[in-house]
Design a protein around this motif. Sequence first.
Motif, PDB file in Angstrom:
ATOM      1  N   GLU A 291      65.572   5.938  91.043  1.00 30.59           N
ATOM      2  CA  GLU A 291      64.354   6.201  90.377  1.00 30.59           C
ATOM      3  C   GLU A 291      64.252   7.133  89.081  1.00 30.59           C
ATOM      4  OE1 GLU A 291      61.448   4.952  91.044  1.00 30.59           O
ATOM      5  OE2 GLU A 291      61.604   3.716  93.074  1.00 30.59           O
ATOM      6  N   LEU A 292      63.500   6.878  88.085  1.00 25.72           N
ATOM      7  CA  LEU A 292      63.394   7.840  87.094  1.00 25.72           C
ATOM      8  C   LEU A 292      63.250   9.328  87.505  1.00 25.72           C
ATOM      9  CD1 LEU A 292      61.222   5.998  84.429  1.00 25.72           C
ATOM     10  CD2 LEU A 292      63.814   6.100  84.586  1.00 25.72           C
ATOM     11  N   THR A 293      64.233  10.115  86.956  1.00 29.72           N
ATOM     12  CA  THR A 293      63.580  11.348  87.658  1.00 29.72           C
ATOM     13  C   THR A 293      63.008  12.267  86.531  1.00 29.72           C
ATOM     14  OG1 THR A 293      65.854  12.400  86.372  1.00 29.72           O
ATOM     15  CG2 THR A 293      66.152  11.594  88.500  1.00 29.72           C
ATOM     16  N   SER A 294      62.684  13.520  86.734  1.00 27.92           N
ATOM     17  CA  SER A 294      61.935  14.209  85.828  1.00 27.92           C
ATOM     18  C   SER A 294      62.566  14.518  84.532  1.00 27.92           C
ATOM     19  CB  SER A 294      61.376  15.709  86.302  1.00 27.92           C
ATOM     20  OG  SER A 294      62.625  16.236  86.830  1.00 27.92           O
ATOM     21  N   GLU A 295      64.009  14.557  84.844  1.00 28.13           N
ATOM     22  CA  GLU A 295      64.691  14.587  83.453  1.00 28.13           C
ATOM     23  C   GLU A 295      64.564  13.439  82.501  1.00 28.13           C
ATOM     24  OE1 GLU A 295      68.953  16.896  84.341  1.00 28.13           O
ATOM     25  OE2 GLU A 295      68.023  15.700  86.100  1.00 28.13           O
ATOM     26  N   ASP A 296      64.554  12.274  83.186  1.00 25.48           N
ATOM     27  CA  ASP A 296      64.632  11.076  82.649  1.00 25.48           C
ATOM     28  C   ASP A 296      63.178  11.070  81.750  1.00 25.48           C
ATOM     29  OD1 ASP A 296      66.894   9.891  83.326  1.00 25.48           O
ATOM     30  OD2 ASP A 296      66.262   9.046  85.055  1.00 25.48           O
ATOM     31  N   ILE A 297      62.278  11.464  82.366  1.00 25.46           N
ATOM     32  CA  ILE A 297      60.919  11.403  81.823  1.00 25.46           C
ATOM     33  C   ILE A 297      60.814  12.385  80.539  1.00 25.46           C
ATOM     34  CG2 ILE A 297      58.113  11.862  81.956  1.00 25.46           C
ATOM     35  CD1 ILE A 297      59.352   9.645  84.036  1.00 25.46           C
ATOM     36  N   GLU A 298      61.562  13.352  80.728  1.00 20.93           N
ATOM     37  CA  GLU A 298      61.460  14.494  79.623  1.00 20.93           C
ATOM     38  C   GLU A 298      62.267  13.829  78.408  1.00 20.93           C
ATOM     39  OE1 GLU A 298      63.512  18.834  78.412  1.00 20.93           O
ATOM     40  OE2 GLU A 298      63.487  18.167  80.543  1.00 20.93           O
ATOM     41  N   ILE A 299      63.211  13.174  78.716  1.00 21.60           N
ATOM     42  CA  ILE A 299      64.163  12.429  77.735  1.00 21.60           C
ATOM     43  C   ILE A 299      63.169  11.295  77.055  1.00 21.60           C
ATOM     44  CG2 ILE A 299      66.042  10.916  77.129  1.00 21.60           C
ATOM     45  CD1 ILE A 299      67.664  12.504  79.415  1.00 21.60           C
ATOM     46  N   LEU A 300      62.442  10.631  77.968  1.00 25.92           N
ATOM     47  CA  LEU A 300      61.677   9.585  77.494  1.00 25.92           C
ATOM     48  C   LEU A 300      60.539  10.045  76.506  1.00 25.92           C
ATOM     49  CD1 LEU A 300      61.106   7.339  80.468  1.00 25.92           C
ATOM     50  CD2 LEU A 300      62.138   6.415  78.164  1.00 25.92           C
ATOM     51  N   ASP A 301      59.998  11.406  76.788  1.00 27.37           N
ATOM     52  CA  ASP A 301      59.162  12.095  75.973  1.00 27.37           C
ATOM     53  C   ASP A 301      59.650  12.247  74.637  1.00 27.37           C
ATOM     54  OD1 ASP A 301      56.492  12.880  76.282  1.00 27.37           O
ATOM     55  OD2 ASP A 301      57.008  14.945  76.205  1.00 27.37           O
ATOM     56  N   PHE A 302      60.767  12.889  74.659  1.00 31.66           N
ATOM     57  CA  PHE A 302      61.183  13.619  73.226  1.00 31.66           C
ATOM     58  C   PHE A 302      61.793  12.482  72.188  1.00 31.66           C
ATOM     59  CE2 PHE A 302      65.293  14.447  72.422  1.00 31.66           C
ATOM     60  CZ  PHE A 302      66.131  14.821  73.524  1.00 31.66           C
ATOM     61  N   ILE A 303      61.886  11.378  72.761  1.00 36.03           N
ATOM     62  CA  ILE A 303      62.485  10.135  71.988  1.00 36.03           C
ATOM     63  C   ILE A 303      61.583   9.078  71.602  1.00 36.03           C
ATOM     64  CG2 ILE A 303      64.769  10.414  72.609  1.00 36.03           C
ATOM     65  CD1 ILE A 303      64.348   7.959  74.279  1.00 36.03           C
ATOM     66  N   LYS A 304      60.226   9.358  71.946  1.00 36.07           N
ATOM     67  CA  LYS A 304      59.486   8.240  72.001  1.00 36.07           C
ATOM     68  C   LYS A 304      58.987   7.936  70.557  1.00 36.07           C
ATOM     69  CE  LYS A 304      55.307  11.116  73.077  1.00 36.07           C
ATOM     70  NZ  LYS A 304      54.953  11.692  74.022  1.00 36.07           N
ATOM     71  N   GLU A 305      59.198   8.882  69.634  1.00 38.07           N
ATOM     72  CA  GLU A 305      58.814   8.631  68.097  1.00 38.07           C
ATOM     73  C   GLU A 305      59.914   7.843  67.438  1.00 38.07           C
ATOM     74  OE1 GLU A 305      55.639   9.132  67.094  1.00 38.07           O
ATOM     75  OE2 GLU A 305      55.345  10.140  68.931  1.00 38.07           O
ATOM     76  N   LYS A 306      61.083   7.670  68.088  1.00 36.35           N
ATOM     77  CA  LYS A 306      62.166   7.248  67.493  1.00 36.35           C
ATOM     78  C   LYS A 306      62.662   5.872  67.456  1.00 36.35           C
ATOM     79  CE  LYS A 306      65.089  10.036  66.003  1.00 36.35           C
ATOM     80  NZ  LYS A 306      65.213  10.715  64.871  1.00 36.35           N
ATOM     81  N   ASN A 307      63.579   5.505  66.845  1.00 38.75           N
ATOM     82  CA  ASN A 307      64.035   4.021  67.001  1.00 38.75           C
ATOM     83  C   ASN A 307      64.890   4.032  68.399  1.00 38.75           C
ATOM     84  OD1 ASN A 307      63.517   1.878  65.182  1.00 38.75           O
ATOM     85  ND2 ASN A 307      64.957   2.776  63.614  1.00 38.75           N
ATOM     86  N   VAL A 308      64.376   3.511  69.298  1.00 45.14           N
ATOM     87  CA  VAL A 308      64.857   3.341  70.489  1.00 45.14           C
ATOM     88  C   VAL A 308      65.468   2.318  71.258  1.00 45.14           C
ATOM     89  CG1 VAL A 308      64.841   4.483  72.973  1.00 45.14           C
ATOM     90  CG2 VAL A 308      63.813   5.605  70.965  1.00 45.14           C
TER      91      VAL A 308
END
Length: 437
Positions: A291-308
């Motif tokens: 499952e996605l962990t809270s760390e994964d969610i944190e990562i998703l959060d700070f890359i959402k404005e980028k080319n991903v």
Amino acid sequence: MSGDNCFEILDKIFQAKNPQNIENIKGYTIKYGNIIDNNKNIVDEVLVSYFKAPKSYTTENMCEINTHGGIVVLRKILDLCLKNGADMAEPGEFTKRAFLNGRIDLLQAESVIDIINSKSEKEAKTSINQLEGHLSKKIHEIKQKILDVMVNVEVAIDYPEYDVEDATNEQILNMLDSVEVDLKALENSFDNGKLIKEGIKTAIIGRPNAGKSSLLNAILKEERAIVTDIEGTTRDTIEEFVNINGIPLNLIDTAGIRDTENEVEKIGVKKSKEIAKSADLIIAIFDSSKELTSEDIEILDFIKEKNVIIVLNKIDLKTIIDEKNEKLNEVSKNIIKISALNETGIEELYNCISKMFNLNEINVDNEIIITNLRHKNLISKAIENVKKARETLENSMPSDIIAIYIKDILEVLGEITGEEVTENIINEIFAKFCLGK
Ligand code: GDP
């Protein structure tokens, strides 16, 4: 060796098997013989190529000694040349002389270093086009357009009593438009030029154990990054270049991003965030068997404005999250499933990158592409001057003021090709060369 005395110096250290007076040796000739030291001992058996001015790389008299190589013999021969009157070349001095003697312009000289430093075929091809003079020709065409109209401006200045103003103004405006179109095309080509030269700065990020190092390894197909089961051991970053469709991908494997009390890891995490910030592309990797962990969610959060590109790794295991996952979809629609361990899905990842950056559409054969920041900055400056000249004209300012701005455009363009460049800039450019080039 290059310069007036090079044959004289060569004569002191080279014994040809079939000696001839230098006057009788034609340019583009190779002679066979030995390099000898002051005691007439043979240092090595060599071939010497002769180039006679002005038909040489530098346009001066030149000779090249081909030895068997190896450090000792090379040093000895270099030493003998120096002892007998030669000076050690500065970095890029041969190319600098070719430029100063007018055989090539500054654009062509700069392309030599780019050819040497090329990391991909596309970069090499772009540089060779520049050496061939394609960009120089384009700049000269633009200059010619400006010069043609300059004549009319001068007429308006010299004979203000003639009523040439209106016709001239329209002509100048047309010229400025046309020059701006040309310059803009060059300026825009820098987007691709930068990709070709610097590559796509790509950060691989993900929480510890997601498989960052394994992915990097799968891409590099060699075990450079340390793959490990212990969380948080990839503390520093690893940087590598790979080629995708002829464009270098500058891959950075960041330390596992997560909250940590460990000082060394903290530095790594901070660095990861920084690298992610400046990256052109982020490959965010997640473990699809968890499952996605809270760390994964944190990562998703700070890359959402980028080319991903989201990479779901470990598809060889039981799937818990897949490409339909909402949280992932909110950040990017580019979701690729891979198994870094089995090296599957890597091709799809490449194709996705290719599509994202339109790599297939970069045509280095027929287009003139600017890859050098110095050129790009000067072109932007020229565009500024075009705009100022147009404003002056539209505000019905006197012709001599328009003439000043038009001359400024010419000067800036001259800086690109090297006609108007200062000695400092020339020195700076050639200092980047390697010795002997
Ligand atoms: P990093 O911390 O993100 O760099 O992760 P690593 O690349 O070090 O991988 C962590 C662990 O996951 C290692 O034991 C790898 O062998 C394992 N691993 C990585 N990719 C895969 C995969 O595709 N499938 C499976 N089953 N294991 C993988």
